[in-house]
Motif scaffolding. Structure first.
Motif, PDB file in Angstrom:
ATOM      1  N   ARG A  99       0.818  -1.220   0.000  1.00  0.00           N
ATOM      2  CA  ARG A  99       0.000   0.000   0.000  1.00  0.00           C
ATOM      3  C   ARG A  99       0.848   1.266   0.000  1.00  0.00           C
ATOM      4  O   ARG A  99       0.543   2.205  -0.740  1.00  0.00           O
ATOM      5  N   PRO A 100       1.931   1.361   0.796  1.00  0.00           N
ATOM      6  CA  PRO A 100       2.748   2.579   0.729  1.00  0.00           C
ATOM      7  C   PRO A 100       3.303   2.854  -0.677  1.00  0.00           C
ATOM      8  O   PRO A 100       3.378   4.010  -1.098  1.00  0.00           O
ATOM      9  N   LEU A 101       3.657   1.800  -1.404  1.00  0.00           N
ATOM     10  CA  LEU A 101       4.127   1.990  -2.772  1.00  0.00           C
ATOM     11  C   LEU A 101       3.019   2.559  -3.641  1.00  0.00           C
ATOM     12  O   LEU A 101       3.235   3.508  -4.395  1.00  0.00           O
ATOM     13  N   ARG A 102       1.829   1.991  -3.520  1.00  0.00           N
ATOM     14  CA  ARG A 102       0.705   2.501  -4.319  1.00  0.00           C
ATOM     15  C   ARG A 102       0.415   3.962  -3.996  1.00  0.00           C
ATOM     16  O   ARG A 102       0.198   4.778  -4.891  1.00  0.00           O
ATOM     17  N   LEU A 103       0.426   4.311  -2.712  1.00  0.00           N
ATOM     18  CA  LEU A 103       0.174   5.696  -2.316  1.00  0.00           C
ATOM     19  C   LEU A 103       1.264   6.625  -2.839  1.00  0.00           C
ATOM     20  O   LEU A 103       0.981   7.748  -3.276  1.00  0.00           O
ATOM     21  N   TRP A 104       2.507   6.153  -2.804  1.00  0.00           N
ATOM     22  CA  TRP A 104       3.610   6.960  -3.308  1.00  0.00           C
ATOM     23  C   TRP A 104       3.463   7.209  -4.807  1.00  0.00           C
ATOM     24  O   TRP A 104       3.651   8.326  -5.282  1.00  0.00           O
ATOM     25  N   LEU A 105       3.110   6.157  -5.554  1.00  0.00           N
ATOM     26  CA  LEU A 105       2.906   6.326  -6.992  1.00  0.00           C
ATOM     27  C   LEU A 105       1.757   7.297  -7.263  1.00  0.00           C
ATOM     28  O   LEU A 105       1.860   8.148  -8.150  1.00  0.00           O
ATOM     29  N   GLU A 106       0.685   7.170  -6.499  1.00  0.00           N
ATOM     30  CA  GLU A 106      -0.443   8.089  -6.672  1.00  0.00           C
ATOM     31  C   GLU A 106      -0.031   9.525  -6.373  1.00  0.00           C
ATOM     32  O   GLU A 106      -0.433  10.456  -7.078  1.00  0.00           O
ATOM     33  N   SER A 107       0.778   9.723  -5.337  1.00  0.00           N
ATOM     34  CA  SER A 107       1.194  11.082  -4.965  1.00  0.00           C
ATOM     35  C   SER A 107       2.055  11.726  -6.045  1.00  0.00           C
ATOM     36  O   SER A 107       2.104  12.946  -6.161  1.00  0.00           O
ATOM     37  N   ARG A 108       2.743  10.906  -6.827  1.00  0.00           N
ATOM     38  CA  ARG A 108       3.581  11.414  -7.916  1.00  0.00           C
ATOM     39  C   ARG A 108       2.784  11.581  -9.201  1.00  0.00           C
ATOM     40  O   ARG A 108       3.336  11.991 -10.213  1.00  0.00           O
ATOM     41  N   THR A 109       1.516  11.232  -9.163  1.00  0.00           N
ATOM     42  CA  THR A 109       0.669  11.160 -10.353  1.00  0.00           C
ATOM     43  C   THR A 109       1.337  10.320 -11.441  1.00  0.00           C
ATOM     44  O   THR A 109       1.296  10.644 -12.615  1.00  0.00           O
TER      45      THR A 109
END
Length: 124
Positions: A99-109
């Motif tokens: 989940r942290p990876l997914r959130l990080w990718l989302e934050s970078r658009t």
């Protein structure tokens, strides 16, 4: 269309030049190039057998050796690839379950497609 394909092949060759020094022996160095081209090519399934067939080998032993036993530095490869721009990222359920990876990718658009286990909640 042929010009685009040649441009892509040239870029793959340039990328491989940056990675080639990570391999101690010539055989894995050369195999890494053809495997890279196979991974980025039209091979339907990206596994040892399919890549071996794509590069003209009768069995996946050489591809498996490259990935499992050949001497090279994956951390150094990651560092080389850090500067390579990408349009999107894919990953299997190991990465999709992070989940942290997914959130990080989302934050970078950053566009991405990560597989998740069927038991993974999709919305929090």
């Amino acid at each position: 269309m042929k010009e685009i394909a040649k441009a892509w092949e040239h870029e793959i060759d340039l990328l491989h030049e940056r990675l080639a020094g990570l391999f101690r022996r010539a055989e894995p160095r050369q195999r890494s190039l053809v495997c890279l081209k196979g991974l980025l090519g039209t091979v339907e399934r990206k596994n040892g057998w399919q890549l071996a067939e794509r590069i003209g080998e009768a069995a996946p032993d050489g591809v498996q050796h490259l990935l499992e036993r050949a001497q090279w530095d994956p951390d150094a490869a990651r560092n080389v690839l850090t500067g390579v721009p990408c349009g999107w990222i894919t990953g299997d359920e190991v990465y999709g379950g992070d989940r942290p990876l997914r959130l990080w990718l989302e934050s970078r658009t950053q566009p991405f497609l990560l597989a998740v286990k069927k038991s993974e909640p999709l919305w929090w």
